[in-house]
Scaffold this motif. Structure first.
Motif, PDB file in Angstrom:
ATOM      1  N   PRO A   1      56.504 -26.698   8.883  1.00  0.00           N
ATOM      2  CA  PRO A   1      57.060 -26.654  10.242  1.00  0.00           C
ATOM      3  C   PRO A   1      58.079 -25.538  10.398  1.00  0.00           C
ATOM      4  O   PRO A   1      58.639 -25.057   9.427  1.00  0.00           O
ATOM      5  N   ALA A   2      58.317 -25.177  11.671  1.00  0.00           N
ATOM      6  CA  ALA A   2      59.239 -24.084  11.962  1.00  0.00           C
ATOM      7  C   ALA A   2      59.907 -24.304  13.309  1.00  0.00           C
ATOM      8  O   ALA A   2      59.303 -24.843  14.242  1.00  0.00           O
ATOM      9  N   ILE A   3      61.164 -23.887  13.412  1.00  0.00           N
ATOM     10  CA  ILE A   3      61.863 -23.848  14.684  1.00  0.00           C
ATOM     11  C   ILE A   3      61.419 -22.579  15.406  1.00  0.00           C
ATOM     12  O   ILE A   3      61.558 -21.472  14.875  1.00  0.00           O
ATOM     13  N   ARG A   4      60.879 -22.716  16.627  1.00  0.00           N
ATOM     14  CA  ARG A   4      60.407 -21.560  17.394  1.00  0.00           C
ATOM     15  C   ARG A   4      61.409 -21.118  18.443  1.00  0.00           C
ATOM     16  O   ARG A   4      61.368 -19.976  18.907  1.00  0.00           O
ATOM     17  N   GLN A   5      62.282 -22.014  18.851  1.00  0.00           N
ATOM     18  CA  GLN A   5      63.301 -21.682  19.835  1.00  0.00           C
ATOM     19  C   GLN A   5      64.458 -22.645  19.654  1.00  0.00           C
ATOM     20  O   GLN A   5      64.262 -23.837  19.405  1.00  0.00           O
ATOM     21  N   LEU A   6      65.687 -22.137  19.729  1.00  0.00           N
ATOM     22  CA  LEU A   6      66.877 -22.964  19.561  1.00  0.00           C
ATOM     23  C   LEU A   6      67.864 -22.636  20.672  1.00  0.00           C
ATOM     24  O   LEU A   6      68.168 -21.465  20.920  1.00  0.00           O
ATOM     25  N   THR A   7      68.384 -23.673  21.329  1.00  0.00           N
ATOM     26  CA  THR A   7      69.367 -23.504  22.399  1.00  0.00           C
ATOM     27  C   THR A   7      70.552 -24.421  22.139  1.00  0.00           C
ATOM     28  O   THR A   7      70.363 -25.617  21.887  1.00  0.00           O
ATOM     29  N   LEU A   8      71.744 -23.849  22.181  1.00  0.00           N
ATOM     30  CA  LEU A   8      72.975 -24.614  22.038  1.00  0.00           C
ATOM     31  C   LEU A   8      73.786 -24.460  23.319  1.00  0.00           C
ATOM     32  O   LEU A   8      73.921 -23.343  23.845  1.00  0.00           O
ATOM     33  N   THR A   9      74.341 -25.558  23.799  1.00  0.00           N
ATOM     34  CA  THR A   9      75.185 -25.544  24.991  1.00  0.00           C
ATOM     35  C   THR A   9      76.490 -26.263  24.687  1.00  0.00           C
ATOM     36  O   THR A   9      76.462 -27.426  24.245  1.00  0.00           O
ATOM     37  N   SER A  10      77.601 -25.584  24.897  1.00  0.00           N
ATOM     38  CA  SER A  10      78.938 -26.156  24.668  1.00  0.00           C
ATOM     39  C   SER A  10      79.058 -26.733  23.266  1.00  0.00           C
ATOM     40  O   SER A  10      79.598 -27.822  23.072  1.00  0.00           O
ATOM     41  N   TYR A  11      78.567 -25.989  22.299  1.00  0.00           N
ATOM     42  CA  TYR A  11      78.526 -26.474  20.913  1.00  0.00           C
ATOM     43  C   TYR A  11      79.464 -25.637  20.050  1.00  0.00           C
ATOM     44  O   TYR A  11      79.223 -24.447  19.820  1.00  0.00           O
TER      45      TYR A  11
ATOM     46  N   ILE B   1      68.003 -18.637  20.972  1.00  0.00           N
ATOM     47  CA  ILE B   1      67.324 -17.760  20.015  1.00  0.00           C
ATOM     48  C   ILE B   1      65.826 -18.039  20.052  1.00  0.00           C
ATOM     49  O   ILE B   1      65.405 -19.203  19.959  1.00  0.00           O
ATOM     50  N   GLU B   2      65.029 -16.995  20.202  1.00  0.00           N
ATOM     51  CA  GLU B   2      63.576 -17.098  20.069  1.00  0.00           C
ATOM     52  C   GLU B   2      63.201 -16.732  18.633  1.00  0.00           C
ATOM     53  O   GLU B   2      63.708 -15.745  18.087  1.00  0.00           O
ATOM     54  N   LEU B   3      62.315 -17.515  18.029  1.00  0.00           N
ATOM     55  CA  LEU B   3      62.017 -17.356  16.609  1.00  0.00           C
ATOM     56  C   LEU B   3      60.522 -17.331  16.354  1.00  0.00           C
ATOM     57  O   LEU B   3      59.723 -17.854  17.151  1.00  0.00           O
ATOM     58  N   GLN B   4      60.160 -16.763  15.232  1.00  0.00           N
ATOM     59  CA  GLN B   4      58.788 -16.772  14.762  1.00  0.00           C
ATOM     60  C   GLN B   4      58.662 -17.792  13.634  1.00  0.00           C
ATOM     61  O   GLN B   4      59.661 -18.340  13.159  1.00  0.00           O
ATOM     62  N   THR B   5      57.439 -18.020  13.217  1.00  0.00           N
ATOM     63  CA  THR B   5      57.221 -18.975  12.118  1.00  0.00           C
ATOM     64  C   THR B   5      57.421 -18.266  10.786  1.00  0.00           C
ATOM     65  O   THR B   5      56.513 -18.144   9.961  1.00  0.00           O
ATOM     66  N   ARG B   6      58.640 -17.795  10.600  1.00  0.00           N
ATOM     67  CA  ARG B   6      59.016 -17.093   9.378  1.00  0.00           C
ATOM     68  C   ARG B   6      60.392 -17.589   8.943  1.00  0.00           C
ATOM     69  O   ARG B   6      61.113 -18.212   9.722  1.00  0.00           O
TER      70      ARG B   6
ATOM     71  N   ALA C   1      65.456 -27.679  20.883  1.00  0.00           N
ATOM     72  CA  ALA C   1      64.621 -26.769  20.094  1.00  0.00           C
ATOM     73  C   ALA C   1      63.149 -27.013  20.392  1.00  0.00           C
ATOM     74  O   ALA C   1      62.748 -28.115  20.791  1.00  0.00           O
ATOM     75  N   ALA C   2      62.367 -25.980  20.195  1.00  0.00           N
ATOM     76  CA  ALA C   2      60.912 -26.110  20.149  1.00  0.00           C
ATOM     77  C   ALA C   2      60.515 -26.034  18.680  1.00  0.00           C
ATOM     78  O   ALA C   2      60.903 -25.098  17.976  1.00  0.00           O
ATOM     79  N   VAL C   3      59.768 -27.038  18.230  1.00  0.00           N
ATOM     80  CA  VAL C   3      59.417 -27.149  16.816  1.00  0.00           C
ATOM     81  C   VAL C   3      57.898 -27.128  16.687  1.00  0.00           C
ATOM     82  O   VAL C   3      57.199 -27.925  17.330  1.00  0.00           O
ATOM     83  N   GLU C   4      57.408 -26.214  15.884  1.00  0.00           N
ATOM     84  CA  GLU C   4      55.964 -26.131  15.654  1.00  0.00           C
ATOM     85  C   GLU C   4      55.627 -26.724  14.298  1.00  0.00           C
ATOM     86  O   GLU C   4      56.271 -26.438  13.287  1.00  0.00           O
ATOM     87  N   ASN C   5      54.619 -27.611  14.298  1.00  0.00           N
ATOM     88  CA  ASN C   5      54.063 -28.106  13.046  1.00  0.00           C
ATOM     89  C   ASN C   5      52.558 -27.906  13.074  1.00  0.00           C
ATOM     90  O   ASN C   5      52.034 -27.237  13.982  1.00  0.00           O
ATOM     91  N   ASN C   6      51.859 -28.471  12.130  1.00  0.00           N
ATOM     92  CA  ASN C   6      50.412 -28.241  12.059  1.00  0.00           C
ATOM     93  C   ASN C   6      49.650 -28.802  13.244  1.00  0.00           C
ATOM     94  O   ASN C   6      48.518 -28.403  13.506  1.00  0.00           O
ATOM     95  N   ALA C   7      50.279 -29.718  13.996  1.00  0.00           N
ATOM     96  CA  ALA C   7      49.615 -30.336  15.149  1.00  0.00           C
ATOM     97  C   ALA C   7      49.951 -29.633  16.456  1.00  0.00           C
ATOM     98  O   ALA C   7      49.371 -29.963  17.493  1.00  0.00           O
ATOM     99  N   GLY C   8      50.907 -28.693  16.454  1.00  0.00           N
ATOM    100  CA  GLY C   8      51.272 -28.012  17.691  1.00  0.00           C
ATOM    101  C   GLY C   8      52.776 -27.896  17.847  1.00  0.00           C
ATOM    102  O   GLY C   8      53.526 -27.999  16.873  1.00  0.00           O
TER     103      GLY C   8
END
Length: 375
Positions: free
Chosen positions: A5-15, A23-28, A78-85
């Protein structure tokens, strides 16, 4: 090469030090660099709150809000990608409402936070954990119990309910005396939960053992549980151990009343780690060797999950590279790559991660701002 699995996008608000971060991310793999205090560890902590529990710092919810808006609350999504989507996950805390942390998966609120484990899991290592073998036994229990969660998601619920039952038993002792009829029922339930907790610990450590690396730079850790309940389960069936615990607690009521605590049970257990290569216990080893033992345990855990669950967890390793010599650092990177799941590394010196330059995505963090170093 794709790491899931991978984090594809992460958003923090008032953190913490981030009023807003996206942050936009790739599966790397991901490398975060920057000066001390820039906010690298805050990003890893935010990620860790996308799993059950209180995150890698064990912080109180009201301590996490942005320093410029301390009463507002905070949001991590966050948007999290795994083998199912791809799934969207989020957690938030609103200071003026329920005072509880809310979990959402694909916009649906989840009362059971363990639902997150159906999508992905995380394990982490922070500089604070470098002293794990020197800390109190409660810190080691917390560390190893988090490893057990991946095997038995209900383990966290058993631990929570067991703690609740212990508190209720002590309240009855203090308010109603040693012979109150409620005590028998409470101690029976405590015994059932205690045996479930101890059994899960024993079973997971047994299954974890074959997954340690055959690598002299990352020696095999032999993990032993020191605890009355765990030891009793070596020689007796679960029901017999439950009966024995109930008898012990009935005999200890007066002692527990005066001490203000339950003196026997899996909440008193400890974990002793030996370096199989040197034969020394972790506490006898140098600080550097203790760090290597912790890394060996986490990589074994990740390999166990990959073998038994189809994918390894996302690893969060805070300031780990600076404490390794170049040979161990390169070997660590190879072991992490072989897990084939996304991992996050932080450090002050980007040169420490040159071995990942062509594979990882690098971000520079400066005063709460994130800049792409390469893509």
């Amino acid at each position: 090469m794709s790491f899931l699995p991978a984090i594809r996008q992460l958003t923090l608000t008032s953190y913490r030090n981030y009023q807003h971060l996206s942050i936009e991310l790739q599966t790397r793999p991901v490398v975060l660099t920057g000066h001390n205090g820039a906010g690298k560890s805050n990003v890893l902590e935010a990620l860790s709150l996308l799993t059950p529990g209180r995150g890698l710092r064990q912080a109180k919810l009201n301590e996490i809000s942005c320093v410029s808006q301390p009463t507002r609350g905070w949001v991590v999504s966050a948007a999290v990608e795994n083998n199912a989507g791809v799934n969207t996950v989020g957690t938030s805390y609103e200071a003026d409402k329920s005072q509880r942390r809310v979990i959402r998966i694909n916009e649906n609120t989840k009362r059971d936070h363990s639902a997150l484990l159906d999508l992905f899991s995380m394990i982490w290592l922070t500089p604070h954990m470098d002293s794990l073998f020197l800390e109190s036994s409660s810190e080691r229990r917390r560390f190893f119990d988090r490893l057990v969660y991946a095997h038995y998601p209900s383990h966290a619920d058993y631990l929570t309910e067991y703690q609740n039952l212990m508190r209720e038993r002590l309240r009855v002792l203090q308010d109603h005396g040693h012979q109150h009829p409620w005590l028998n029922g409470l101690e029976q339930q405590m015994a059932e939960h205690a045996v479930a907790i101890a059994s899960a610990r024993r079973q997971h450590l047994k299954e974890l053992s074959p997954f340690f690396l055959d690598d002299p730079l990352f020696p095999i850790a032999h993990i032993e549980i020191i605890g009355d309940v765990e030891h009793a389960l070596q020689d007796a069936p679960a029901l017999k151990v439950e009966e024995g615990l109930q008898n012990i607690w009935a005999q200890q009521r007066q002692h527990d009343y005066y001490s203000g605590m339950t003196n026997t049970g899996p909440h008193r257990s400890d974990f002793i780690v030996h370096n199989k290569l040197s034969g020394l216990t972790a506490i006898q080893s140098s600080t550097g060797e203790q760090k290597i033992l912790l890394l060996s345990i986490l990589i074994a855990q990740a390999n166990w999950q990959k073998n038994n669950q189809g994918s390894a967890p996302i690893l969060l390793l805070d300031e780990v590279a600076a404490h390794l010599d170049p040979a161990r650092r390169d070997r660590l990177f190879n072991h992490l790559i072989n897990l084939e799941s996304q991992f996050w590394l932080t450090g002050t010196d980007s040169d420490s991660f040159d071995g990942l330059r062509d594979l990882a995505q690098f971000f520079l963090i400066e005063k709460g701002l994130v800049k792409t170093s390469n893509l």
